[in-house]
Design an enzyme around this catalytic site. Sequence first.
Site, PDB file in Angstrom:
ATOM      1  N   ARG A  69     102.449 -18.870 -51.100  1.00 24.76           N
ATOM      2  CA  ARG A  69     102.077 -20.215 -51.551  1.00 24.76           C
ATOM      3  C   ARG A  69     102.551 -20.490 -52.975  1.00 24.76           C
ATOM      4  O   ARG A  69     102.934 -21.611 -53.308  1.00 24.76           O
ATOM      5  CB  ARG A  69     100.555 -20.398 -51.487  1.00 24.76           C
ATOM      6  CG  ARG A  69      99.979 -20.523 -50.104  1.00 24.76           C
ATOM      7  CD  ARG A  69      98.572 -21.111 -50.141  1.00 24.76           C
ATOM      8  NE  ARG A  69      97.673 -20.363 -51.004  1.00 24.76           N
ATOM      9  CZ  ARG A  69      96.902 -19.355 -50.592  1.00 24.76           C
ATOM     10  NH1 ARG A  69      96.965 -18.957 -49.316  1.00 24.76           N
ATOM     11  NH2 ARG A  69      96.103 -18.726 -51.437  1.00 24.76           N
ATOM     12  N   HIS A 133      83.949 -17.019 -65.345  1.00 26.55           N
ATOM     13  CA  HIS A 133      85.027 -16.182 -64.835  1.00 26.55           C
ATOM     14  C   HIS A 133      85.645 -15.406 -65.996  1.00 26.55           C
ATOM     15  O   HIS A 133      86.087 -15.999 -66.979  1.00 26.55           O
ATOM     16  CB  HIS A 133      86.114 -17.030 -64.170  1.00 26.55           C
ATOM     17  CG  HIS A 133      85.725 -17.549 -62.824  1.00 26.55           C
ATOM     18  ND1 HIS A 133      86.638 -17.973 -61.883  1.00 26.55           N
ATOM     19  CD2 HIS A 133      84.516 -17.717 -62.253  1.00 26.55           C
ATOM     20  CE1 HIS A 133      86.007 -18.373 -60.799  1.00 26.55           C
ATOM     21  NE2 HIS A 133      84.711 -18.236 -61.002  1.00 26.55           N
ATOM     22  N   GLU A 152      88.964  -9.536 -61.712  1.00 23.72           N
ATOM     23  CA  GLU A 152      88.315 -10.822 -61.965  1.00 23.72           C
ATOM     24  C   GLU A 152      86.811 -10.643 -61.795  1.00 23.72           C
ATOM     25  O   GLU A 152      86.341 -10.202 -60.747  1.00 23.72           O
ATOM     26  CB  GLU A 152      88.812 -11.896 -61.010  1.00 23.72           C
ATOM     27  CG  GLU A 152      88.209 -13.264 -61.322  1.00 23.72           C
ATOM     28  CD  GLU A 152      88.515 -14.311 -60.268  1.00 23.72           C
ATOM     29  OE1 GLU A 152      89.098 -15.338 -60.629  1.00 23.72           O
ATOM     30  OE2 GLU A 152      88.162 -14.094 -59.092  1.00 23.72           O
ATOM     31  N   GLU A 167      78.945 -23.447 -49.657  1.00 21.46           N
ATOM     32  CA  GLU A 167      80.106 -24.332 -49.747  1.00 21.46           C
ATOM     33  C   GLU A 167      81.321 -23.674 -49.105  1.00 21.46           C
ATOM     34  O   GLU A 167      82.092 -24.307 -48.387  1.00 21.46           O
ATOM     35  CB  GLU A 167      80.391 -24.652 -51.226  1.00 21.46           C
ATOM     36  CG  GLU A 167      81.461 -25.705 -51.451  1.00 21.46           C
ATOM     37  CD  GLU A 167      82.842 -25.119 -51.648  1.00 21.46           C
ATOM     38  OE1 GLU A 167      83.812 -25.896 -51.673  1.00 21.46           O
ATOM     39  OE2 GLU A 167      82.959 -23.882 -51.752  1.00 21.46           O
TER      40      GLU A 167
END
Length: 247
Positions: A69, A133, A152, A167
């Site tokens: 991507r 984050h 992360e 969600e």
Amino acid sequence: MNQQQIGQLKTIRNEITRFMMKYKFALDEIETKIEILKEEFQALHDYSPIEHTKSRLKSLESILKKLYRKGNDLSLESIEENIKDIAGLRITCSFLSDTYKVSEMLQKQSDLKVINVKDYIKNPKPNGYQSLHLLVEVPVFLSDRVENVCVEVQIRTIAMDFWASLEHKIFYKYNQSVPEKLLLELKAAADTANDLDHQMERLQRDVQLIKDSHAEEALLEELRSFQMNNQQFKLPAGLIEVLKKDL
């Protein structure tokens, strides 16, 4: 398949295995750090800001899809350079203030290098997502070298985690455009979770003030007496006042 091809395939497999293992080892390292901080905080403060943690390694399929991507080259070097969330750790905290406490404790670790910090609590995403984050480099000591591996770290409250998990389940692999009405309802749910976080933060602060005042009263009461030969003696208030003048 001839022996040369088999040897090449074995070499490729070993390289990929070693590549993925270093991310697994980095997660092990940082999870150990978190557990130490959790136990130390519990011992010193009779309270831990960390509710629980969850780690994950991206699958090779997910890594390659993301690489595709982004339009990057297909190589291990390209993966390491362009995909920074192969190893992920989620830390769930009780209260809003705890998220920043944990973030600060991690950033003070001398062997961790903080690459980037994104504060989606103070600046939520448009859909309502909130979290801290941190992108950190963790030193991994292998048999023949030391590698700094990116991990992360997401730090969020229970309410934020609840919203984000649901969600994700609602929209996971949803390829069509989401109706505006649903997006508005999702954002309203995020606002409700945020209001709950702030309310619980206020309650926690008020309760702590009450606990602190009671602890002070208990300490004063303890200092007004002493024990000798298994007998408790209470100091007269007048004597305390006289002795205070001599101090």
